[in-house]
Design a protein around this motif. Structure first.
Motif, PDB file in Angstrom:
ATOM      1  N   ASP A  70     -14.177 -23.618 -29.413  1.00 37.86           N
ATOM      2  CA  ASP A  70     -15.776 -23.744 -29.427  1.00 37.86           C
ATOM      3  C   ASP A  70     -16.023 -25.194 -29.215  1.00 37.86           C
ATOM      4  O   ASP A  70     -15.197 -26.216 -29.078  1.00 37.86           O
ATOM      5  CB  ASP A  70     -16.177 -23.427 -30.793  1.00 37.86           C
ATOM      6  CG  ASP A  70     -15.570 -23.947 -31.740  1.00 37.86           C
ATOM      7  OD1 ASP A  70     -15.255 -25.165 -31.880  1.00 37.86           O
ATOM      8  OD2 ASP A  70     -15.551 -23.095 -32.812  1.00 37.86           O
ATOM      9  N   THR A 105     -14.811 -25.163 -22.887  1.00 34.75           N
ATOM     10  CA  THR A 105     -13.873 -25.419 -24.031  1.00 34.75           C
ATOM     11  C   THR A 105     -12.451 -25.883 -23.473  1.00 34.75           C
ATOM     12  O   THR A 105     -12.005 -25.341 -22.588  1.00 34.75           O
ATOM     13  CB  THR A 105     -13.727 -24.290 -24.922  1.00 34.75           C
ATOM     14  OG1 THR A 105     -13.030 -23.180 -24.353  1.00 34.75           O
ATOM     15  CG2 THR A 105     -14.887 -23.913 -25.365  1.00 34.75           C
ATOM     16  N   ASN A 165     -18.476 -17.258 -35.869  1.00 37.39           N
ATOM     17  CA  ASN A 165     -19.446 -18.133 -35.463  1.00 37.39           C
ATOM     18  C   ASN A 165     -20.613 -18.257 -36.034  1.00 37.39           C
ATOM     19  O   ASN A 165     -21.298 -19.295 -36.825  1.00 37.39           O
ATOM     20  CB  ASN A 165     -19.704 -17.709 -34.053  1.00 37.39           C
ATOM     21  CG  ASN A 165     -20.494 -18.498 -33.119  1.00 37.39           C
ATOM     22  OD1 ASN A 165     -21.733 -18.980 -33.430  1.00 37.39           O
ATOM     23  ND2 ASN A 165     -19.792 -19.142 -32.043  1.00 37.39           N
TER      24      ASN A 165
END
Lengths: 320, 382
Positions: free
Chosen positions: A109, A133, B342
């Protein structure tokens, strides 16, 4: 000597660091996770325990962050379990109090964190795609047969640029293959990739945000000189790379653990280096209680169920 | 007739209404993974997430033999306006012989509204229909009031899960209530039960409040938003949702001139940012962010289905509102592809951000003691 540990369990790397009371980094390890977070944490702690013994460290607090934070927090007995965004910002603000924009690109991420007067005011994190990424670069480096360590330097040797579609990893890859067939050199393609990654990152995450210097760039990808140059070209400003760019998350969470323990005046929860020897097994199964079919994660320590989570109804998590 | 309806938030009220009208109610199930899978499989790929979930719910209801499905409509550019017809077409193609009745605003087309009422009133005398409607209206009002308070208190619950169990019991109580007289007792009992749950409320200056705005279905139905309210409560944060079914009814039934509803005030507050409503609840949501900011909330979470047009417009205005009023807003899209890790990371980071901004970060002795308790628990295992 009192030390404070920070552990950052990411998708690609696991970082274990220790800071002393004056927040000097006395130990730092960057270990490839390879899909085995528990083993990599154990490896990091084992190396630290050797140094701790010879230098006489006394662990006063432990902080854990990263995607594996909940599980590893349980394993080591963490005082603080923090999300990556807060942890990264804490470290950057500590080293660069006037920072306004933090770029962080990790394995799977990436984030932009906006800071004002040492306080995080806004952030964004990639949600849809991994095109911006480290894993993407890793994968392409492998495909081009270039060690990832040389990737950035090679990009700097390129004389021309080539534009590579960076919307999505799959399209980027097919575009890259096409450009290779047109006869562009490896260096040019790599530079194109770096440009595409940064363009994609700034477009996706920076949308609607005003990015102001000083810029600090951290995360594993900050080792890549090609990416740094692409950033400098695209934001039109110098980019600061912290000394410990690869382990900033771990440093940040160690700082939080330090301040938490100092504020509460309580002794640390740390289970000691003996936790390396624990038989710590995470297991997951699909619950068949209803049609939600939740994936339940069960952590077994020395044969006993220590924690469960992942169920929507609380049937399992409240049973421990 | 065997009647069913979409599952959205607390559905006890709907069930009651159809029971009173003499229908057999096919209770829709709270959307599960199967519901979502069924819905996604049988819906157009780029339609909104609520459409897909409702599709799944309808199919499950039809499997149980539903003959009539009652739902609400929408107007303007929002695609909710086409839901009913498209759902019907898909259900018929799947071979389910089912009628769909859609209720739109009373004021847009009064004739059509009454027409729909006649379709579902099942030969009940008009006066009785009005009486039942009043009873159910009052019931959803009470239940929504309880739920609102619950979402504040749950942040401070001492034993995890207490409030959820309590609310399940309250729903059961209302389920057995059929008259206004019974309801008075039920309400008193429910409040008593709610306030009997042990809580540990910190001092005023440490309380963190978060508002939730966004598309009505994803903010009301917890199974579509990864239980965001419970997640926020678990982080020790009070939650105030701007949408409740009773609010929707009031907004659409009571003429504006006589209405004291906040939704209209929010509408007005939204006008400073755009000149027209773009469909759905974008005007209310824009206004609500301003409203939460003026009421001193620490932050706002904005939820929308992936690709929702009205809420994308709200989202594009959010940076301006944050600049004008200084309230942090976290905007998230929901769909079937959403990952849990997330969302959790972003929520935690957002709450840290809100606390830092309002300077509520210091750890209270109670919190420290709490973590010690945990330590003891784990120590037992070691």
């Amino acid at each position: 000597m009192r030390v404070y540990l920070g552990i950052d369990i990411g998708s690609v790397s696991t970082n274990v660091i220790a800071i002393d009371e004056n927040t000097n980094v006395v130990f730092a390890r960057y270990i490839r996770t390879n899909g085995q977070p528990i083993n990599s944490v154990k490896q990091g702690l084992r190396e630290l325990s050797v140094q701790a013994l010879s230098d006489g460290y006394e662990v006063s607090a432990v902080g854990v962050t990263g995607s594996g934070r909940q599980m590893i927090g349980l394993m080591v007995g963490a005082d603080v379990v923090k999300n990556e965004i807060t942890a990264h910002a804490a470290a950057t603000v500590h080293f660069y109090p006037d920072v306004q924009t933090i770029f962080e690109i990790g394995g799977q991420d990436s984030k932009i964190i906006i800071v004002k007067d040492k306080i995080v005011t806004d952030f964004s994190m990639n949600t849809v795609c991994a095109a911006g990424t480290g894993s993407f670069l890793d994968h392409q480096a492998e495909r081009l047969n270039i060690p990832i360590e040389q990737f950035g330097d090679l990009a700097l040797t390129a004389e021309n640029t080539v534009r590579i579609a960076g919307r999505c990893t799959v399209f980027a890859e097919s575009d890259m293959i096409a450009k290779q067939q047109y006869g562009y050199s490896k260096a040019e393609i790599i530079k194109g990739l770096c440009d595409a990654l940064v363009r994609n990152y700034l477009n996706n995450l920076g949308r609607g945000k005003v990015l102001q210097p000083p810029f600090v760039f951290q995360g594993g990808v900050a080792a890549n000189k090609g990416i740094i140059r692409a950033f400098e070209e695209q934001v039109g400003h110098e980019i600061i790379i912290p000394k410990y760019f690869g382990v900033m998350g771990a440093i940040g969470v160690a700082l939080s653990a330090k301040s938490q323990v100092e504020a509460s005046g309580q002794p640390t929860n740390f289970k000691g280096f003996d936790c390396i020897e624990l038989d710590f097994v995470p297991k997951s199964f699909e619950c068949s209680g209803c049609s939600n079919a939740c994936e339940v994660i069960k952590v077994i320590i020395n044969g006993e169920v220590a924690a469960m989570w992942g169920d929507k109804c609380g049937k399992w998590s409240s049973s421990v | 007739m065997k009647v069913s309806f979409p599952y959205m938030g607390c559905v006890t009220g709907f069930k009651k209404l159809f029971e009173l009208l003499g229908h057999e109610v096919i209770m829709p199930e709270k959307p599960t993974q199967r519901t979502i899978d069924l819905g996604v499989l049988n819906s157009p790929e780029f339609i909104c997430y609520p459409f897909k979930i409702m599709m799944g719910t309808y199919i499950e209801a039809c499997e149980k033999g539903a003959e009539l499905i009652v739902s609400s409509g929408g107007s303007g550019p929002c695609r909710a306006g086409i839901y009913g017809d498209v759902h019907k077409k898909i259900l018929h193609e799947l071979g389910y012989d089912v009628e769909i009745v859609i209720f739109d605003s009373l004021f847009e087309n009064f004739g059509a509204f009454m027409n729909q009422v006649f379709k579902i009133k099942n030969k009940t005398p008009t006066l009785k229909v009005m009486k039942y409607a009043y009873l159910v209206f009052k019931m959803i009002n009470q239940m929504d009031g309880i739920e609102k308070e619950l979402k504040h208190l749950r942040a401070y619950e001492v034993n995890k899960g207490d409030f959820d169990k309590c609310f399940d019991k309250i729903k059961e109580l209302y389920d057995k209530t059929y008259t206004l007289k019974q309801m008075k007792k039920t309400y008193a009992k429910a409040l008593e039960m709610l306030h009997a749950v042990p809580v540990n409320i910190p001092p005023e200056n440490k309380r963190v409040r978060i508002g939730i705005v966004g598309e009505i279905y994803v903010i009301m139905e917890s199974s579509t938003n990864m239980d965001i309210e419970k997640r926020l409560n678990a982080l020790g944060v009070e939650v105030e949702n701007i949408q409740y079914i009773s609010d929707w009814v009031k907004h659409h039934i009571i003429p504006r001139r006589f209405s004291k509803e906040e939704s209209w005030k929010m509408f007005d507050k939204g006008y400073q940012y755009k000149s027209c409503n773009c469909g759905g609840h974008d005007m209310e949501n824009t206004g609500a962010i301003v409203h939460f900011s003026q009421k001193g909330y620490d932050g706002v979470v904005h939820l929308m289905p992936f690709g929702c047009l009205p809420e994308l417009i709200t989202r594009s205005i959010i940076p301006q509102i944050t600049e004008d009023y200084g309230i942090p807003v976290l905007s998230m899209s929901m769909d079937e592809q959403q990952g849990e890790a997330n969302i959790q990371t972003r929520l935690e980071a957002f709450i840290d951000l809100c606390k830092n901004r309002s300077n509520k970060q210091q750890i209270s002795p109670a919190e420290a003691a709490n973590s010690k308790e945990l330590k003891k628990e784990f120590a037992g295992i070691m």
